[in-house]
Design a protein around this motif. Structure first.
Motif, short mmCIF file in Angstrom:
data_model
loop_
_atom_site.label_atom_id
_atom_site.label_comp_id
_atom_site.label_asym_id
_atom_site.label_seq_id
_atom_site.Cartn_x
_atom_site.Cartn_y
_atom_site.Cartn_z
N UNK A 140 -23.78 39.58 15.86
CA UNK A 140 -25.12 39.55 16.43
C UNK A 140 -25.19 38.40 17.43
N UNK A 141 -25.66 38.68 18.64
CA UNK A 141 -25.68 37.70 19.72
C UNK A 141 -27.11 37.41 20.12
N UNK A 142 -27.46 36.13 20.19
CA UNK A 142 -28.78 35.74 20.63
C UNK A 142 -28.98 36.04 22.11
N UNK A 143 -30.12 36.64 22.46
CA UNK A 143 -30.36 37.04 23.84
C UNK A 143 -30.42 35.84 24.78
N UNK A 144 -31.12 34.80 24.39
CA UNK A 144 -31.26 33.62 25.25
C UNK A 144 -29.91 32.95 25.48
N UNK A 145 -29.11 32.82 24.42
CA UNK A 145 -27.80 32.19 24.55
C UNK A 145 -26.89 33.02 25.44
N UNK A 146 -26.92 34.34 25.25
CA UNK A 146 -26.09 35.22 26.07
C UNK A 146 -26.48 35.12 27.54
N UNK A 147 -27.79 35.11 27.80
CA UNK A 147 -28.27 35.03 29.18
C UNK A 147 -27.85 33.72 29.82
N UNK A 148 -27.98 32.62 29.09
CA UNK A 148 -27.61 31.31 29.63
C UNK A 148 -26.11 31.25 29.91
N UNK A 149 -25.30 31.79 28.99
CA UNK A 149 -23.85 31.77 29.18
C UNK A 149 -23.43 32.57 30.40
N UNK A 150 -23.90 33.80 30.50
CA UNK A 150 -23.49 34.66 31.61
C UNK A 150 -24.03 34.14 32.94
#
Length: 415
Positions: free
Chosen positions: A18-28
């Protein structure tokens, strides 16, 4: 941390995290910005043509491999002379010589060679590369002079390279094929972009950051697939590269290293206005790139595996568990870096060892000082990249909340 969904790319464990949306957005987003900066650097520092010609036009001295008219023909050894006594060059008595059959010559030519060439086991039938100096204009054509340049290693390199590819493909299979492609791509970037850009006078640290980032974007995604796990490892690698470059610049300046420690540096000094301290910083970044990539992908994978087996535990618990793996990996990676430098500088270390001087005094020499600083800087960047990558991975791989009935079960203290 917002809720998200598993990032499906490579299958397996990546589908279950499960991946957090905010963390994924910040990483990408961060990786996208870094990619744009890398592409801009590639364009800005793209070398515009022949470096030697530009050096001559700007007042520098274009490097010449040999005098005008000198060629490098190959020949076949037909007779090996006896070894000369001592360690010097042949004394003309007929020892330490090779009789070499050269195309265009009616008779074999006698070539004087250093005694160590004979000690290496050269024998009849081996191929050697010669330097042919043409005769003066008023001399007969057959008056050309030949000297030894080197022994042809092509056949050994071919079978060794094929053996390497066969072993990698047999054991690593498709992943090994992608790794070989990444290795070839990295070599192409270094040879056709990084080195010409440095010779063109581009800033060494900037070129190192751009080239290393370009290599890592291609190598990591082709070898490990497009996934958030790979993206996390890439982010940790890029941070480690930046840290290594920054620490290296500070250390080089503080140690007053010149960046010129051997004959190669002296030759380049005549080529043009090059910043050798900046080149040394570039070398430090490239030297630690492979091991840095190794630890970051391992730490990202460790977090993903831990999260897959323990989906409900906290990020702090996953981070702590992954760091226990990381500490073991740090120790082995540091050994790799240090002993790799010892191996490449073995002859230098032996020369310094025979001097009757204290070790701390020898550290003041440019050659040994550079190697020690290089090893320490790359090791520091490596060590710092481990908790950074582990922390990023723990943030990206979010825990799965317990169902309400299990949460009440735990709260009641029954479990």
């Amino acid at each position: 941390m917002g809720h998200g969904h598993a990032h499906r790319a490579t299958g397996g464990i990546d589908d279950e995290i499960r991946v957090g949306t905010a963390a994924r957005t910040a990483l990408l987003t961060a990786l996208g910005i870094a990619l744009v900066a890398t592409l801009v650097g590639l364009v800005v520092w793209w070398p515009p043509g022949d470096a030697a010609q530009r050096a001559a036009e700007s007042g520098g001295q274009a490097a010449e491999f040999a005098a005008p008219g000198v060629t490098t023909p190959s020949g076949t050894v037909v007779e090996v002379g006896q070894r000369c006594p001592g360690t010097g060059l042949p004394d003309g008595s007929g020892c330490s010589t090779l009789q070499v059959e050269v195309e265009g010559e009616s008779d074999p030519v006698e070539i004087a060679v250093p005694p160590e060439v004979l000690d290496a086991g050269i024998s009849e039938g081996d191929t050697v590369v010669l330097l042919r100096t043409p005769p003066p204009d008023d001399a007969p054509a057959e008056g050309a002079a030949y000297s030894y340049f080197g022994t042809d290693h092509d056949s050994t390199l071919v079978w060794l390279g094929l053996f390497f590819v066969a072993v990698v493909l047999a054991i690593a299979r498709l992943r090994g094929l992608f790794a070989i492609f990444g290795l070839a791509f990295g070599g192409a970037v270094v040879w056709w972009w990084l080195l010409p850009a440095l010779l063109d006078g581009a800033p060494g640290v900037g070129v190192a950051l751009t080239g290393a980032a370009a290599i890592m974007y291609v190598v990591l995604y082709t070898t490990h697939g497009f996934s958030l796990r790979t993206s996390t490892a890439l982010a940790g690698t890029l941070v480690g590269i930046v840290l290594t470059a920054g620490i290296g610049v500070v250390a080089i300046g503080d140690a007053r290293l010149t960046g010129i420690s051997d004959e190669g540096g002296a030759i380049l000094a005549t080529f043009g206005a090059l910043d050798f301290q900046s080149l040394l910083g570039c070398a430090m970044v490239i030297a630690g790139l492979g091991v840095l990539n190794d630890v970051t992908i391992t730490q990202a994978s460790a977090v993903w595996e831990l999260r897959g087996t323990s989906p409900h535990v906290s990020r702090a618990a996953v981070f702590a568990s992954a760091m226990r793996i990381g500490r073991d990996h740090i120790a082995s990676a540091i050994y790799t870096i240090v002993f790799a430098y010892v191996g490449t500088a073995l002859i230098l270390l032996m020369v310094l060892r025979v001097y009757d001087r204290p070790l701390l005094e020898l550290l003041s020499t440019e050659q040994l000082g550079e190697e020690v600083v290089r090893a320490l800087v790359t090791s520091i960047g490596l060590v710092l990249a481990v908790p950074i990558t582990t922390g990023l991975a723990a943030l990206i791989a979010a825990p799965v909340p317990l169902p309400d009935d299990e949460r009440e079960y735990d709260a009641a203290g029954v479990a």
